[in-house]
Write an enzyme that holds these catalytic residues in place. Structure first.
Site, short mmCIF file in Angstrom:
data_model
loop_
_atom_site.label_atom_id
_atom_site.label_comp_id
_atom_site.label_asym_id
_atom_site.label_seq_id
_atom_site.Cartn_x
_atom_site.Cartn_y
_atom_site.Cartn_z
CD GLU A 49 47.68 142.24 -13.20
OE1 GLU A 49 48.44 142.69 -14.07
OE2 GLU A 49 46.44 142.18 -13.39
CG ASP A 102 45.08 148.54 -10.74
OD1 ASP A 102 44.79 147.38 -10.45
OD2 ASP A 102 45.31 148.93 -11.90
#
Ligand SMILES: *[C@@H]1O[C@H](CO)[C@@H](O)[C@H](O)[C@H]1NC(C)=O
Ligand SMILES: *[C@@H]1O[C@H](CO)[C@@H](O)[C@H](O)[C@H]1NC(C)=O
Ligand SMILES: *[C@@H]1O[C@H](CO)[C@@H](O)[C@H](O)[C@H]1NC(C)=O
Ligand SMILES: *[C@@H]1O[C@H](CO)[C@@H](O)[C@H](O)[C@H]1NC(C)=O
Ligand SMILES: *[C@@H]1O[C@H](CO)[C@@H](O)[C@H](O)[C@H]1NC(C)=O
Length: 334
Positions: free
Chosen positions: A206, A41
């Site tokens: 997400e 991420d």
């Protein structure tokens, strides 16, 4: 396919992925020099002096720096070395830091949660330099609890067409939502509104991220399974992480894909999927390099040919260029 062929058990899976998403459609990421460093991420910000700061999930929101994009990259510390002040499980294992520059300071929104839980919070830390030791934790901005429609993780701050801040977030449950923030960027001032939804179980969207280019706001999401891969028991090809995009004239949507399908109705145009040595790419962001003035697409991927194939402990940094000529992001070599 080199990595796949080396790992005999995975050949069929690799071939299936390749044929599904089109092996030749995606360019390889920039080769990175130097020792391995873990990235998941990512958020990548270039300081005024040209230095690159990369932020990652785990390592208490790890800070990794470089003077050249192709490395070497050095792990220099953490945003929250003493854990988050948010009193929720996971406060010692920060996820998905999202760093951007506002009013002369760097704002890091981050997530506190545990895997598969909705008992989650989005927090904020602020720094003037991004260096380790410079971050001040301001704690909770927004949270979710079991039974909510959404999961308060994976934040991304953007500024809408009227100059007002909007925070996008969400992960599984009902996927991606947005809230408006106060001008000081610390308080939520609206109820969550749906921005994207995948109706197919397990509703796996997400890592939302909004980027403005010309007159459009582009919503990028990661869809599928990010982690926990076991080489001889991979999910069905295509169920692993990949990146979709939709666009809108407003930062609040509705975001439509290339075919005009609303992202709230499982729309999304594929930007990047597994190919060659790249498995389950996602956690994407964009930044504009101050030296080259070019937009850079930043993501993590699981290298097929890592010391432990398909193991996301070896999650690595992916960097590509972006061709915007068609009005849609098409990845290029960097
Ligand atoms: C951070 O959390 C870990 C795990 O709960 C704990 O062992 C450690 O003492 C904490 N650190 C600080 C500075 O509170
Ligand atoms: C969030 O979005 C802004 C642009 O809207 C960008 O500058 C920032 O890097 C993003 N960060 C992440 C981690 O998504
Ligand atoms: C999370 O939000 C709920 C209200 O939605 C609140 O009751 C709860 O105390 C919050 N949790 C934390 C850790 O702030
Ligand atoms: C929706 O989820 C399904 C099942 O994981 C997946 O095959 C599909 O690609 C996803 N689409 C989008 C736009 O997220
Ligand atoms: C993944 O690699 C880590 C670090 O080498 C190791 O501890 C773990 O057991 C590996 N997981 C699998 C499923 O092989």
């Amino acid at each position: 396919m080199r990595g796949c062929l080396f790992f005999v058990l995975a050949v069929n899976v690799c071939l299936a992925v390749a044929s599904q998403v089109g092996e030749t459609l995606f360019p390889d990421p920039l080769p990175i020099q130097g020792p391995f460093f873990f990235v998941h991420d990512p958020s990548l910000v270039q300081r005024e002096d040209g230095k690159y700061f990369l932020f990652t999930t785990h390592d208490k929101a790890g800070i990794i720096t470089a003077t050249h994009l192709n490395g070497p990259w050095t792990e220099v510390g953490s945003i929250l070395p003493r854990n988050s002040t948010i009193q929720l499980p996971g406060r010692d294992d920060i996820w998905a830091p999202d760093v951007s520059f506002h009013n002369g300071e760097y704002y890091a929104y981050y997530a506190v949660s545990t895997f598969g839980s909705q008992n989650s919070g989005i927090g904020l830390a602020i720094s003037q330099t991004m260096e380790p030791g410079s971050w001040v934790d301001h704690g909770l901005v927004f949270n979710s609890t079991t039974g909510d429609e959404f999961n308060a993780i994976d934040p991304n701050l953007s500024i809408d067409e009227h100059g007002n801040p909007v925070l996008s977030f969400g992960s599984f449950w009902d996927d991606i939502f947005q809230v408006s923030l106060s001008k000081d960027l610390r308080t939520v001032i609206s109820s969550p509104v749906q921005a994207s939804f995948n109706s197919t179980s397990p509703n796996p969207e997400e890592g939302a991220f909004i980027w403005k280019h010309d007159s459009f706001f582009y919503l990028f999401i990661s869809s599928g399974l990010c982690c926990g891969f076991v080489a001889d028991d991979l999910p069905p090809a295509g169920d692993e992480y990949k990146v979709f995009v939709g666009r809108s004239k407003s930062a609040h949507g509705p975001f439509l894909d290339k075919n005009g399908l609303d992202m709230r109705e499982t729309g999304g145009t594929l930007v990047l999927g597994s190919h060659g040595n790249i498995y389950a790419p996602g956690g994407q962001v964009i930044f504009t390099d101050k030296k080259t003035k070019k937009d850079v697409f930043v993501y993590h991927y699981v290298p097929v040919d890592s010391p432990s194939p398909f193991n996301d402990s070896f999650s690595s940094l992916g960097l590509n260029g972006i061709d915007w000529n068609s009005g849609w992001p098409v990845l290029t070599a960097l």
